[in-house]
Design an enzyme around this catalytic site. Sequence first.
Site, PDB file in Angstrom:
ATOM      1  N   HIS A 264      56.885  16.757   1.854  1.00  9.58           N
ATOM      2  CA  HIS A 264      57.476  16.498   3.177  1.00  9.58           C
ATOM      3  C   HIS A 264      57.152  17.726   3.888  1.00  9.58           C
ATOM      4  CE1 HIS A 264      59.413  13.102   1.244  1.00  9.58           C
ATOM      5  NE2 HIS A 264      59.962  12.638   2.792  1.00  9.58           N
TER       6      HIS A 264
ATOM      7  N   GLU B 111      58.716  17.071   9.587  1.00 11.10           N
ATOM      8  CA  GLU B 111      59.328  16.028  10.306  1.00 11.10           C
ATOM      9  C   GLU B 111      60.615  16.697  11.094  1.00 11.10           C
ATOM     10  OE1 GLU B 111      61.978  12.241   8.291  1.00 11.10           O
ATOM     11  OE2 GLU B 111      61.358  13.945   7.032  1.00 11.10           O
TER      12      GLU B 111
ATOM     13  N   ASP C  99      58.927   4.313   4.667  1.00 11.84           N
ATOM     14  CA  ASP C  99      59.757   5.175   4.367  1.00 11.84           C
ATOM     15  C   ASP C  99      61.198   4.779   3.689  1.00 11.84           C
ATOM     16  OD1 ASP C  99      60.577   8.110   4.160  1.00 11.84           O
ATOM     17  OD2 ASP C  99      61.346   8.019   6.329  1.00 11.84           O
ATOM     18  N   ASP C 100      61.895   4.256   4.569  1.00  8.16           N
ATOM     19  CA  ASP C 100      63.284   3.657   3.843  1.00  8.16           C
ATOM     20  C   ASP C 100      63.653   2.540   4.662  1.00  8.16           C
ATOM     21  OD1 ASP C 100      64.088   6.308   2.411  1.00  8.16           O
ATOM     22  OD2 ASP C 100      63.449   6.949   4.542  1.00  8.16           O
TER      23      ASP C 100
END
Length: 577
Positions: free
Chosen positions: A394, A397, A479-480
């Site tokens: 990651h 972000e 993603d989620d």
Amino acid sequence: MAGSQIQNDEDFFQAHGVPNLSEPFIQKYLSGRDALVQEEKKQRSDRVFRENLSPVAAEACAIVDQIRFEEQQTLWTREFEDSLVDEHTDVFPGMMFSLAKTRMEKSKLWKIIRRMPKGTLLHCHLEAMVDLDWALEEAFVTEGVCLRSAGPLSSEHELKKTDVSFTFSKANAKDDVSIWSKEYVAETPIPITAAADSFPDGGRKGFIEWIRSRSTITDKEHLLHHEGINEIWRKFMSCFPILGSLVYYEPIFRKFIRKMCKQLLGDGVFYVDMRSAFSTPYRSLGQENWDPDFNNYLQHMREELDNFKASEEGKEFWGARMIWTTIRAFNKRMVIESMQQCIVMKQRFPELIAGFDLVGQEDLGRPLADLTPELFWFRKACAEAGVDIPFFFHAGETLGDGDSTDENLFDAILLGTRRIGHGFSLYKHPLLIDMIKEKKILIESCPVSNEVLRLCGSIMSHPLPALLARGVPCSLCNDDPTILGQGGNGMTHDFWQAVQGWDNLGLAGLGSLAENSVRWASFDDYTQKEWVQDVRDGTMGNGIRAQRLKEWIKKWEAYCAWIVDDFGADENLNPEQ
């Protein structure tokens, strides 16, 4: 009257020497202007894909462009089902996700994108891939599943803020105590059926809605951008322990893995690289105590993945692997201990563990620069253990520009990451963009996630188009989905948002993003040199990646033929049929 007005206007323009569009020098300007637009598009990351479209695919892309345009003039206006929005909300293509979701799912374009072969899903977090209604129903019928809390849930504030989780217990479960009363003792397990049926506001139905409010970001929370990023991240992170505890019990977990794979395949996703923080403990069947490590967790996952692929319903599913993740806010000892577990599990499950990452809010976690001693140690420890665990970091972000979080992008590239999760702030870094293109690093872009977590107001202000225009390889990811509001495990919402939001993308652009997801998937273990060469070779290679790319291309061509057949000259205009 109208005709005389037009003639008067033309006389006026002629009298004042205003040229019209047919004038040769105006046409010359417009030709030069169009040439400039086309010259810029030669830099796009999807240029080669577009140039190699088959005639059928090109026709399908043109049909989708027309349908998109038609829906912009009809579906995305206040006149269409005005009751879907309140009087203070405008209606337009690319509007905020939570406001657009109901309307997008009624569109003809949705039906088309839903059918698309989306390739692979390269960025998702396992705990947030739960079909929540299904998981709760499984919990209600699974013996020993309980609810517990860090304190009584007897007030509205406690219902919203007190930590809650699910657990398994037969020896210590108490059904003569109410978790909703002040007399409840913290961490006492209450059978889920007893807790749900006694929920003070609506019984079991109210209980399900309460769990949903605690494990998802609500539409209202999504829209409160003025509260800032840290506030929404606090809610976001609080959802994971609840969802993890709900499914990390063997009987439910095994079914969950099969359910997830089935839902992904139904949405045109044939492979998934999953991430998990390995922070929520796992419990094997009937055990009062948690497992001491994640050996059984990975063993059960591997068995269910193999069973699904061997089944009739899963025969087209390519598989799944796991990117081991450590929470970036952990201290040095905790990070090292997690890395040690990762190495041990890679030795036991080499085909399942694909890589390593760090997760959690970048802005409040340790930057990669601070974590470099641990990361260099990890490289050395992997070499000593005879395993190769690549990085899939990651990075970027954030809304920052030049702060330590934004500079995670520099470290991710220098440390050899093969893909970058989100890369939201990358568009601000021209040098890094050139390096990423040269090193063949893919950006795992998650537009809906970035919007709901308040990095951008809507798809219209997302930076992915800037990256595509600069030739950066990207893929779309969800993603989620449980937490963010997509509702299912697929990627149709993200794909739909992108194609409706950006004029330069179109179906061909979506196809390129899907092809990228196959090209950069971690189907197997590779050295860094092998990885880069394999990505470059694409369908011309000799391994599993080339094979999967060829399979995806066949699915893409069949999909485009379906669009032409069903939505061509004699298309049915009713999206519900």
